[in-house]
Design an enzyme around this catalytic site. Structure first.
Site, short mmCIF file in Angstrom:
data_model
loop_
_atom_site.label_atom_id
_atom_site.label_comp_id
_atom_site.label_asym_id
_atom_site.label_seq_id
_atom_site.Cartn_x
_atom_site.Cartn_y
_atom_site.Cartn_z
N ASP A 1 0.91 -1.14 0.00
CA ASP A 1 0.00 0.00 0.00
C ASP A 1 0.96 1.19 0.00
O ASP A 1 1.54 1.51 1.03
CB ASP A 1 -0.87 0.00 1.27
N HIS A 2 1.15 1.80 -1.17
CA HIS A 2 2.27 2.75 -1.25
C HIS A 2 2.07 3.97 -0.35
O HIS A 2 3.03 4.67 -0.04
CB HIS A 2 2.57 3.15 -2.70
N HIS B 1 -5.98 2.64 1.15
CA HIS B 1 -5.22 3.78 1.68
C HIS B 1 -5.94 4.48 2.84
O HIS B 1 -5.33 4.75 3.87
CB HIS B 1 -4.94 4.79 0.58
#
Ligand code: NAD
Length: 491
Positions: A180-181, A243
């Site tokens: 999950d950047h 996110h």
């Protein structure tokens, strides 16, 4: 065992000719190399994809993906560590040849069998790759083996569960790194530090002092050339399930007893478990969805969502979500966590605003704002830093105040040395630190929460609003807060 020995590894990229590899993975690996975290003595990258490329073709693409004209020699040296194999995920022979290539490179570079498999291909292939890696014994080397999985992780709870089962045939949970950047971003990682390293915030971090929390992830871009993908996904799957839920759990979790991945995860999971379930007939009180209509962005006229390329003209897919989460525990009972995210909004920003409760008796009125609450703003992107909004005295008028802001911005420091999210995450995986990756429990709890809403939307049980491209979303999102006496703070 020293760190250099641990980081000696081969990175295998499935989908090496793709967009993500070129834009994010190659530049991030280069930065790790340039900074010495990946060393020339024990590092190789194998790129796999369908195209009939040679090593040199890949090396050329890698070279052009790096924006650093001052370090040509290092770039050339770095590129020489890249190898390419034409690969078809569905063909057995591809895996047999890959194993031979990995064994050869491990011997040449004295790499002790450490293998990182990066799945940068369409999610439909994740399960198949994992089971073939196991079948052809690519996961049976002498060193560590890990897999990085790109998003999206499933499209609902049942497909995510199935994907977990498939990947776990070849990798154990502690070898699976779900990207999950957002968790690689500096200020998202800083949420824990702001909370748990500052005595001025933690005593106030609860329902006695906080009125509400607002999380905004706004984009000015539309769907660009990813209309086909986006139309099957939508803002809830693309942004909220992963996110936003991760940010909520970091903001709301209890202090972990240690900073280990396990302890932090345990606390994040407790937050997701404490989300107040909503019933089907109250969904529109908690969540609204909308699509952008034509409008203006930065002086340019832009089309509405339904006229975008590869998007169905009758689509019901949401490009905007606003919602309210309630966390039913001692710390947060009664504090709404508002969220909003969308495409084609008036500005690009990721921000958290913590609104504190007013004093029981505030004798001063504010000359600029009707509401006088103190705010803590965590700027995640594009600006990075924190802002505290206080009330200060308005000069010459004793009973009036005006907002005063105290700002800390990361831009003051050296931005050019700032590691990118992907760079941090790849390195964390190489050294085996899973803190900033999504655990399957978090993924499943989050899917379980949003599944009901998505299913009601798919059945058209709640309205689909419109908002003009270039605005901050539909009026309905403002009303959602107004009826509780709040407003979205400007971003
Ligand atoms: P892409 O379509 O640009 O690239 C896909 C790659 O997969 C190509 O290299 C292609 O050759 C390879 N491939 C496809 N079928 C294959 C087969 N049968 N055998 C071997 N290789 C095959 O996709 P992308 O944008 O690079 O995305 C990759 C992954 O990253 C996806 O899971 C996507 O959801 C995720 N992701 C991408 C972005 C982004 O900005 N591009 C952002 C977030 C997540």
């Amino acid at each position: 065992m020293n760190l250099q020995h641990i980081t000696k590894s081969i990175i295998v990229i499935f989908g090496a000719t793709g967009d993500l590899a070129k834009r994010k993975l190659f530049p991030s690996l280069f930065n790790l190399y340039k900074s010495g975290r990946l060393t020339p003595e024990g590092f190789a990258v194998v790129g796999l994809a369908r195209r009939d490329w040679k090593d040199d073709t890949l090396r050329d693409v890698v070279k052009h993906s790096i924006d650093d004209s001052e370090n040509e020699e290092i770039i050339n040296e770095f590129c020489s560590h890249f190898y390419y194999q034409p690969f078809d995920i569905t063909e057995d022979q591809s895996y047999i040849m890959l194993n031979e290539l990995l064994e050869r490179l491990e011997y040449n570079y004295s790499i002790p069998g450490n293998r990182l498999f990066y799945m940068s291909v369409s999610p439909q292939f994740f399960g198949e790759i994992a089971s073939s890696l196991k079948e052809y014994k690519l996961t049976q080397s002498n060193g560590w083996k890990r897999v990085i999985i790109e998003k999206p992780f499933g499209r609902n709870a049942s497909t995510a569960e199935q994907l977990n089962d498939e990947i776990r045939q070849a990798f154990s949970e502690d070898e699976i790194y779900r990207i999950d950047h957002y968790l690689g971003k500096e200020m998202v990682q800083n949420i824990e530090v702001i909370r748990f390293a500052n005595s001025i915030f933690e005593p106030l971090w609860n329902n006695q002092f906080i009125a509400n929390v607002q999380i905004t992830l706004s984009e000015t871009l539309g769907v660009e050339d990813r209309g086909g993908y986006y139309d099957k996904s939508g803002a809830m799957r693309d942004m909220v399930q992963n996110h936003v839920m991760q940010i909520v759990s970091l903001l709301a979790m209890e202090p972990p007893i240690r900073l280990t991945p396990e302890e932090i995860r345990e606390e994040k999971v407790k937050v997701l478990k404490a989300l107040k379930p909503i019933s089907r007939n109250e969904i529109s009180d908690y969540f609204i969805r909308a699509q952008y209509s034509p409008g203006w962005i930065d002086g340019e006229e832009v089309t509405g969502y339904r006229s975008e390329k590869n998007v169905s003209p009758n689509t019901k897919t949401e490009t905007y979500v606003a919602g309210k989460l309630l966390i039913e525990n001692h710390r947060w009972k009664g504090v709404p966590f508002y969220l909003r995210t969308g495409k084609r909004m008036s500005s690009k920003s990721t921000k958290v605003v913590i609104e504190f409760k007013d004093l029981p008796l505030n004798l001063y009125s504010n000359v600029e704002r009707k509401r006088v609450s103190n705010l803590l703003i965590i700027n995640i992107q594009p600006d990075e830093g924190i802002t505290i909004i206080l009330n200060g005295k308005k000069m010459d008028i004793a009973s009036k105040t005006k907002p005063v802001s105290l700002e800390y911005s990361n831009k003051i420091g050296s931005i050019s040395n700032k590691p990118e999210a992907y760079e941090r995450l790849i390195y964390s995986c190489i050294i085996g630190v899973a803190t900033n990756f999504a655990h399957s429990d978090e993924v499943m709890l989050s899917w379980n929460y949003v599944d009901l809403i998505l299913s009601a939307w798919e059945n058209n049980e709640t309205p689909l609003f419109e908002y003009q491209a270039g605005s901050m979303g539909p009026k309905a999102a403002e009303k959602m807060l107004a009826k509780e006496g709040f407003c979205w703070w400007p971003i």
